[in-house]
Design a protein around this motif. Structure first.
Motif, short mmCIF file in Angstrom:
data_model
loop_
_atom_site.label_atom_id
_atom_site.label_comp_id
_atom_site.label_asym_id
_atom_site.label_seq_id
_atom_site.Cartn_x
_atom_site.Cartn_y
_atom_site.Cartn_z
N GLU A 1 0.67 -1.00 -0.50
CA GLU A 1 0.39 0.18 -0.05
C GLU A 1 1.14 0.75 -0.33
OE1 GLU A 1 -2.97 2.00 3.64
OE2 GLU A 1 -3.29 -0.39 3.00
N HIS B 1 -4.11 5.75 -0.63
CA HIS B 1 -5.26 5.45 -0.10
C HIS B 1 -6.28 6.18 -0.50
CE1 HIS B 1 -7.27 2.25 2.55
NE2 HIS B 1 -8.28 3.68 3.08
N VAL C 1 -6.88 1.38 -2.94
CA VAL C 1 -5.19 1.28 -2.71
C VAL C 1 -5.07 1.07 -3.77
CG1 VAL C 1 -4.28 0.00 -0.90
CG2 VAL C 1 -5.62 0.67 -0.47
#
Ligand code: FRU
Length: 505
Positions: free
Chosen positions: A358, A361, A503
């Motif tokens: 990740e 976001h 994400v």
């Protein structure tokens, strides 16, 4: 930029802009079906149909990759190479824990691959397909062909794709093989005590979709809604062409296996099965164009059933515009059974590749969706998108994916017919094959008025898991690198966004 010439003579840009970030591809050259999926001592083994010498189908051998988490794969040397007598077609692998085959020892039991020998004209059984063994005594690193090959020959030119598992039930304990007589549209079942001598048990089919050859079957047992007192067997039958979206696809049957024969209440009887309007009543592993030859891992702990498919379609696999590599595997999917309105169905959920990668976001909270397009401030070409929508009175809602100047891939839910459609006609490069510009469709009943979608984008693919994996749709797309736009849309008033979560990187 390098270039590469295909069999058809077209010159392709040898660029890596389509190389997936989290789907397995061979470093170089052609790949098709996943083979020999097996777990052993903390390692998942992915073997696959591979041409070690070129980016087109041919010289079929088993490539090999390993992973400890199903997400990061390390390519290994070619495991089982073809030779002048045989191509190594699809098949499976088992851990022969009790050395029933005698190919290892009690102290060092073997991994045994059961593959199809596709014999050349120079071979003693010219033009036939029969089943053969190879074994490994070093956890899959090196393989030796069994001297008594083939172990099962039906004097057929289209007998292939053996999937073997250990059966332990009311009828006894033994190895079971499911394979196909591809042209007959039949799955043939055999049993063995030692993987070498096989006895015919039964034959299943033709049934349901029969518009192409049957290939790459699988058979496994799963509890319904996690209840071990309520088990069913699932028979997987891949079909090409004649799939639900055109070309290659996988169908499944839910039923019972008594150690001899598989029976299913979800078959449509002969005669009716020729009626193409029945096609949507059958069980499909995926409603897109690019999920084929899907089979499951053996020997995975805790009863987990994990499948991988080849993310391509025989209609155009040889023409897809990638560089010195060609074709990726799907994300691995954990499959389970669940009862929906009295019907037992497969649920499929991807092993999630993104949390640890990740970097970006974006989250939009609950809000009414006005008629029109709402741009999402996220650049999404390698991403996981979770969205929950209430279409309400709107005629349609959906997502615009991989949007660029004159490119877009549109995922649209139509309230009037309850179908979710993926339109890739303007997704980017589409002209390399006439069947590629397409719209795929699947029925997705709303749940409490809501549509829940999880979508994975990975440079050249879109994988959609609807209503927590009750229906899935996988399609390749070849957009420009700059086409990373993402938007939500509604057609008409009355729709609501419950949540959108992206994400990506
Ligand atoms: C399925 C298939 C199999 C065969 C293999 C050959 O895609 O046609 O039936 O074993 O590919 O590469």
């Amino acid at each position: 930029m390098n270039s590469l010439t295909t069999a058809a003579g077209a010159t392709l840009a040898a660029t890596d802009q389509y190389r997936p970030a989290f789907h397995y591809t061979a470093e170089r050259n052609w790949l098709n079906d996943p083979n020999g999926l097996v777990y052993l001592n903390g390692t998942y083994h992915l073997f696959y149909q591979h041409n070690p010498f070129g980016a087109d189908w041919g010289n079929m051998s088993w490539g090999h990759a390993t992973s400890r988490d199903l997400l990061h794969w390390d390519e290994q040397p070619v495991a089982i190479p073809c030779d002048e007598h045989e191509a190594i077609f699809s098949g499976s692998a088992v851990f022969d824990q009790h050395n029933t085959s005698g190919l290892g020892t009690a102290a060092n039991p073997p991994l045994v691959a059961i593959y199809t020998s596709a014999y050349s004209d120079a071979a003693p059984l010219p033009g036939r397909q029969a089943q053969s063994l190879a074994y490994s005594l070093d956890e899959g690193r090196t393989w030796t062909k069994y001297h008594g090959n083939p172990v099962l020959d039906r004097a057929s030119a289209d007998f292939r794709d053996p999937k073997v598992f250990w059966y332990d039930g009311g009828a006894g304990s033994y190895w079971v093989m499911v394979a196909v007589e591809a042209v007959q549209r039949q799955v043939v079942l055999y049993k063995s005590a030692d993987l070498k001598a096989w006895e015919h048990l039964s034959t299943f089919g033709p049934a349901n979709a029969t518009g192409g050859v049957w290939e790459c079957p699988d058979l496994f047992e799963l509890p319904v809604d996690g209840n071990p007192e309520d088990n069913r067997w699932v028979l997987i039958v891949n079909i090409n062409p004649g799939g639900i979206a055109g070309g290659s696809a996988g169908q499944y049957f839910v039923g019972e296996f008594d150690g001899v024969a598989f029976h299913s209440g979800s078959t449509v009887t002969e005669g009716l099965q020729k009626d193409s309007s029945r096609m949507r009543e059958y069980g499909w592993l995926d409603w897109g164009r690019d999920y084929y030859a899907a089979v499951s891992f053996s020997n995975v702990p805790d009863g987990r059933r994990i499948m991988i498919g080849w993310m391509n379609n025989w209609d155009y696999a040889r023409e897809t515009p990638t560089g010195g590599w060609r074709s990726a595997m799907s994300l691995p999917r954990e499959v389970s059974l669940t009862r929906v309105d009295g019907k037992v169905m497969l649920r499929q959920q991807a092993i999630d590749p993104l949390p640890e990668r990740e970097t970006g976001h974006v989250r939009l909270g609950p809000q009414p969706l006005a008629s029109g397009v709402l741009d999402v401030p996220a650049a999404a070409s390698v991403a996981r998108i979770d969205v929950e929508l209430e279409p309400g009175a709107a005629a349609g809602v959906g997502l615009v994916l991989r949007a660029g100047d004159d490119e877009r891939t549109v995922l649209r839910y139509d309230t009037s017919d309850g179908m979710l459609r993926l339109d890739r006609r303007e997704s980017g490069q589409v002209a390399f094959h006439e069947t590629f510009p397409s719209i795929e469709a699947m029925a997705v009943p709303l749940q409490g008025g809501r549509l829940r979608l999880r979508v994975y984008l990975d440079r050249c693919s879109v994988e959609v898991f609807a209503q927590d994996g009750l229906a899935t749709l996988t399609d390749l797309v070849f957009p420009g690198e700059a086409s990373t736009g993402l938007a939500i849309f509604a057609e008409g008033e009355g729709a609501h966004l419950v949540v959108l979560d992206v994400v990506g990187r």
